[in-house]
Motif scaffolding. Structure first.
Motif, PDB file in Angstrom:
ATOM      1  N   THR A  14    -114.906 -85.557 -36.028  1.00 11.87           N
ATOM      2  CA  THR A  14    -114.021 -85.674 -37.207  1.00 11.87           C
ATOM      3  C   THR A  14    -114.246 -86.943 -38.019  1.00 11.87           C
ATOM      4  O   THR A  14    -113.489 -87.229 -38.939  1.00 11.87           O
ATOM      5  N   TYR A  15    -115.297 -87.713 -37.692  1.00 11.40           N
ATOM      6  CA  TYR A  15    -115.714 -88.850 -38.507  1.00 11.40           C
ATOM      7  C   TYR A  15    -117.102 -88.537 -39.043  1.00 11.40           C
ATOM      8  O   TYR A  15    -117.981 -88.139 -38.280  1.00 11.40           O
ATOM      9  N   GLY A  16    -117.305 -88.724 -40.343  1.00 12.32           N
ATOM     10  CA  GLY A  16    -118.579 -88.378 -40.952  1.00 12.32           C
ATOM     11  C   GLY A  16    -119.489 -89.558 -41.202  1.00 12.32           C
ATOM     12  O   GLY A  16    -119.083 -90.715 -41.149  1.00 12.32           O
ATOM     13  N   ASN A  17    -120.720 -89.230 -41.510  1.00  9.95           N
ATOM     14  CA  ASN A  17    -121.765 -90.201 -41.825  1.00  9.95           C
ATOM     15  C   ASN A  17    -121.737 -90.456 -43.333  1.00  9.95           C
ATOM     16  O   ASN A  17    -121.988 -89.550 -44.116  1.00  9.95           O
ATOM     17  N   ALA A  18    -121.452 -91.688 -43.734  1.00  7.19           N
ATOM     18  CA  ALA A  18    -121.338 -92.027 -45.159  1.00  7.19           C
ATOM     19  C   ALA A  18    -122.650 -91.818 -45.916  1.00  7.19           C
ATOM     20  O   ALA A  18    -122.644 -91.627 -47.120  1.00  7.19           O
ATOM     21  N   ALA A  19    -123.766 -91.833 -45.205  1.00  8.00           N
ATOM     22  CA  ALA A  19    -125.069 -91.647 -45.849  1.00  8.00           C
ATOM     23  C   ALA A  19    -125.327 -90.181 -46.203  1.00  8.00           C
ATOM     24  O   ALA A  19    -126.240 -89.881 -46.967  1.00  8.00           O
ATOM     25  N   ILE A  20    -124.537 -89.279 -45.643  1.00  8.25           N
ATOM     26  CA  ILE A  20    -124.687 -87.845 -45.924  1.00  8.25           C
ATOM     27  C   ILE A  20    -123.375 -87.358 -46.516  1.00  8.25           C
ATOM     28  O   ILE A  20    -122.403 -87.122 -45.794  1.00  8.25           O
ATOM     29  N   SER A  21    -123.331 -87.259 -47.829  1.00  4.25           N
ATOM     30  CA  SER A  21    -122.079 -86.854 -48.462  1.00  4.25           C
ATOM     31  C   SER A  21    -122.348 -85.877 -49.597  1.00  4.25           C
ATOM     32  O   SER A  21    -123.469 -85.759 -50.096  1.00  4.25           O
TER      33      SER A  21
END
Length: 69
Positions: A14-21
């Motif tokens: 439930t936490y995402g990768n800021a580099a993939i948005s």
């Protein structure tokens, strides 16, 4: 309504990768609405995790095995 920014969440913690948005009005599959995951390949590593003494930055706080406050 404006499109929201969604972040790729490969490890489903439930936490995402800021580099993939991406921006979309509806949540795309495999994306979540919060970034901050420092290791999106390990679902036990995320900003909500508890730091344990294991040589890993479990809580994405930028330190390894740091003492909790």
């Amino acid at each position: 309504a404006d499109a929201a920014t969604w972040y790729g969440d490969t490890d489903t913690d439930t936490y995402g990768n800021a580099a993939i948005s991406q921006r979309a009005c509806a949540q795309p599959s495999g994306f979540v609405n919060r970034a901050g995951d420092c290791n999106d390949a390990a679902n036990a590593v995320n900003p909500g995790a508890t730091e344990v003494c294991n040589g890993i930055d479990d809580n994405c706080a930028g330190g390894v095995d740091e003492a909790s406050a």
